[in-house]
Write a protein that holds these residues in place. Structure first.
Motif, mmCIF file in Angstrom:
data_model
loop_
_atom_site.group_PDB
_atom_site.id
_atom_site.type_symbol
_atom_site.label_atom_id
_atom_site.label_comp_id
_atom_site.label_asym_id
_atom_site.label_seq_id
_atom_site.Cartn_x
_atom_site.Cartn_y
_atom_site.Cartn_z
ATOM 1 N N VAL A 161 0.854 -1.186 0.000
ATOM 2 C CA VAL A 161 0.000 0.000 0.000
ATOM 3 C C VAL A 161 0.889 1.234 0.000
ATOM 4 O O VAL A 161 1.761 1.386 0.860
ATOM 5 C CB VAL A 161 -0.914 0.040 1.242
ATOM 6 C CG1 VAL A 161 -1.693 1.348 1.284
ATOM 7 C CG2 VAL A 161 -1.871 -1.138 1.231
ATOM 8 N N GLN A 162 0.686 2.110 -0.970
ATOM 9 C CA GLN A 162 1.473 3.334 -1.046
ATOM 10 C C GLN A 162 0.803 4.418 -0.207
ATOM 11 O O GLN A 162 -0.391 4.663 -0.319
ATOM 12 C CB GLN A 162 1.623 3.781 -2.494
ATOM 13 C CG GLN A 162 2.407 2.790 -3.346
ATOM 14 C CD GLN A 162 2.779 3.357 -4.692
ATOM 15 O OE1 GLN A 162 2.903 4.570 -4.872
ATOM 16 N NE2 GLN A 162 2.964 2.474 -5.677
ATOM 17 N N LEU A 163 1.610 5.063 0.628
ATOM 18 C CA LEU A 163 1.122 6.108 1.523
ATOM 19 C C LEU A 163 2.196 7.176 1.633
ATOM 20 O O LEU A 163 3.346 6.867 1.964
ATOM 21 C CB LEU A 163 0.824 5.507 2.903
ATOM 22 C CG LEU A 163 0.364 6.435 4.022
ATOM 23 C CD1 LEU A 163 -1.018 7.017 3.706
ATOM 24 C CD2 LEU A 163 0.317 5.680 5.357
ATOM 25 N N ALA A 164 1.850 8.400 1.311
ATOM 26 C CA ALA A 164 2.830 9.487 1.367
ATOM 27 C C ALA A 164 3.369 9.649 2.776
ATOM 28 O O ALA A 164 2.634 9.539 3.755
ATOM 29 C CB ALA A 164 2.185 10.788 0.893
ATOM 30 N N THR A 165 4.669 9.910 2.874
ATOM 31 C CA THR A 165 5.305 10.050 4.188
ATOM 32 C C THR A 165 5.671 11.485 4.538
ATOM 33 O O THR A 165 5.881 11.794 5.704
ATOM 34 C CB THR A 165 6.587 9.199 4.251
ATOM 35 O OG1 THR A 165 7.467 9.589 3.187
ATOM 36 C CG2 THR A 165 6.253 7.718 4.113
ATOM 37 N N LEU A 166 5.727 12.351 3.559
ATOM 38 C CA LEU A 166 6.102 13.744 3.804
ATOM 39 C C LEU A 166 4.962 14.685 3.411
ATOM 40 O O LEU A 166 4.201 14.388 2.485
ATOM 41 C CB LEU A 166 7.356 14.117 3.009
ATOM 42 C CG LEU A 166 8.642 13.360 3.354
ATOM 43 C CD1 LEU A 166 9.752 13.747 2.386
ATOM 44 C CD2 LEU A 166 9.064 13.646 4.791
ATOM 45 N N PRO A 167 4.848 15.839 4.091
ATOM 46 C CA PRO A 167 3.814 16.826 3.733
ATOM 47 C C PRO A 167 3.959 17.258 2.273
ATOM 48 O O PRO A 167 5.063 17.515 1.796
ATOM 49 C CB PRO A 167 4.106 17.999 4.686
ATOM 50 C CG PRO A 167 4.827 17.380 5.841
ATOM 51 C CD PRO A 167 5.643 16.268 5.256
ATOM 52 N N GLY A 168 2.854 17.285 1.571
ATOM 53 C CA GLY A 168 2.881 17.714 0.181
ATOM 54 C C GLY A 168 3.101 16.598 -0.828
ATOM 55 O O GLY A 168 2.958 16.806 -2.040
#
Length: 284
Positions: A161-168
Motif C-alpha cells: 500500500v502506497q502512503l505518502a510520508t512527507l507533507p505535500g
C-alpha cells in the motif's frame, strides 16, 4: 439517600467530621485506597472521628464505608451518558469518569458506524482492492494514523500500500495512479480542499476511488466510485481531540483488512505465522 448527599449534609457534623467529609468529596476515588490511619493523617483528625462520621451516615465503620462508596461511584460511572464528542470530559471529571466517558464515546461511534456500513459496501471495497494493480491511501492530519495502521496490516500479508510520508507528497503520489489502480481517500468532513483536488486527479486518471467519510453528501464523496461511511459525531470546529472519528475510521479499515485477510485465509495465515516465527528466531 446516597452517601454523596449524606456527606454534603453537614448539619449533623462537628468541624472535624466536616473536614473528613469534605476531603472524601474532593478525593472521591483516592479515598478507596486509603487506610483509616492515612485518612486521619491527611485530614488532621483521628480514626475515631472517621468512624463516628461513618456511623452518622448509617454505616458501621470505615471498611463498610469504602465498600458502599465504591459501589456508589461505580453506579455513577455506569449512568454517565450523552457524552459530547468534541469535549467528552472536563476538569471536574475524575479519572474514573473520564475512563467511562471515553469508553461510551468509542462504543457509540462504533455502533453508529456499524449501523450505516453495509456488507455490500465492504464486499465491493474488497473486490476493488483485490483486483487493483496498485493500492494507495490518501490521508492527512489525524486521519493519517488509521491509514498508517492499515498500511502496516496489509504489508504483513504481502499487500503493498502506497502512503505518502512527507507533507505535500500526496499530490505527487496521486499522479502515479491510473486505470486499474485503487485509491482510498480518507476525509472525515469530506470537504478538504487538498483531498478534493487529489480525488479529482485520481478520477481523471481512471483510478478507482474509495472514499471513507462522515459526510456522504460531500464534494469528495460525490467523486467516489464507492463511499464507506463513518458516524459523523464531531463538529468541524474546535475539539479536544478526534476521538470519535479516529476510532470510526479505524473500525472501517480494520473491517476491510479482516475481509481481505479471509479472502485468502490459508495463504495469509501462513504468511503471518512464517513472519512471526522468523522474528522469534533467536539466531539474531
Amino acid at each position: 439517600m446516597s452517601l454523596t448527599a449524606a456527606l454534603q449534609n453537614t448539619i449533623r457534623f462537628n468541624p472535624s467530621e466536616e473536614a473528613v467529609a469534605q476531603y472524601i468529596l474532593d478525593h472521591r476515588e483516592q479515598v478507596l485506597n486509603l487506610s483509616i490511619q492515612t485518612l486521619s493523617e491527611r485530614t488532621f483528625t483521628s480514626p475515631s472521628t472517621i468512624v463516628r462520621l461513618c456511623r452518622k451516615v448509617g454505616l458501621k465503620g470505615f471498611k463498610d464505608f469504602k465498600i458502599k462508596w465504591s459501589a456508589e461511584l461505580q453506579k455513577e460511572y455506569n449512568t454517565i451518558s450523552n457524552v459530547d464528542p468534541d469535549f467528552p470530559f472536563t476538569d471536574d471529571d475524575s479519572y474514573g469518569e473520564i475512563q467511562k466517558k471515553i469508553l461510551e464515546l468509542f462504543t457509540d461511534s462504533l455502533n453508529k458506524t456499524n449501523q450505516i456500513l453495509s456488507n455490500d459496501q465492504v464486499e465491493t471495497a474488497v473486490e476493488y482492492l483485490l483486483k487493483a494493480k496498485k493500492i494507495g491511501v490518501f490521508a492527512y492530519g489525524d486521519t493519517y494514523l488509521p491509514a498508517l495502521n492499515f498500511q502496516n496490516k496489509l504489508m504483513k500479508i504481502d499487500m503493498a500500500v502506497q502512503l505518502a510520508t512527507l507533507p505535500g507528497e500526496n499530490r505527487h503520489l496521486a499522479t502515479n495512479f491510473k486505470t486499474g489502480d485503487c485509491a482510498i481517500v480518507i476525509s472525515y468532513s469530506g470537504e478538504s480542499k487538498n483531498n478534493y483536488y487529489i480525488t479529482q486527479l485520481l478520477k481523471e486518471s481512471g483510478t478507482t476511488v474509495i472514499v471513507i467519510t462522515g459526510n456522504t453528501h460531500s464534494h469528495i464523496a460525490s467523486l467516489a466510485d464507492l463511499v464507506l461511511p463513518v458516524a459523523k459525531n464531531e463538529s468541524q470546529s474546535v475539539k479536544l481531540s478526534t476521538f470519535s472519528s479516529q476510532v470510526a475510521i479505524d473500525y472501517v479499515l480494520n473491517t476491510v483488512y479482516g475481509c481481505l485477510f479471509v479472502s485468502n485465509y490459508e495463504t495469509n495465515q501462513s504468511k503471518r505465522i512464517a513472519s512471526e516465527t522468523l522474528f522469534l528466531d533467536d539466531r539474531f
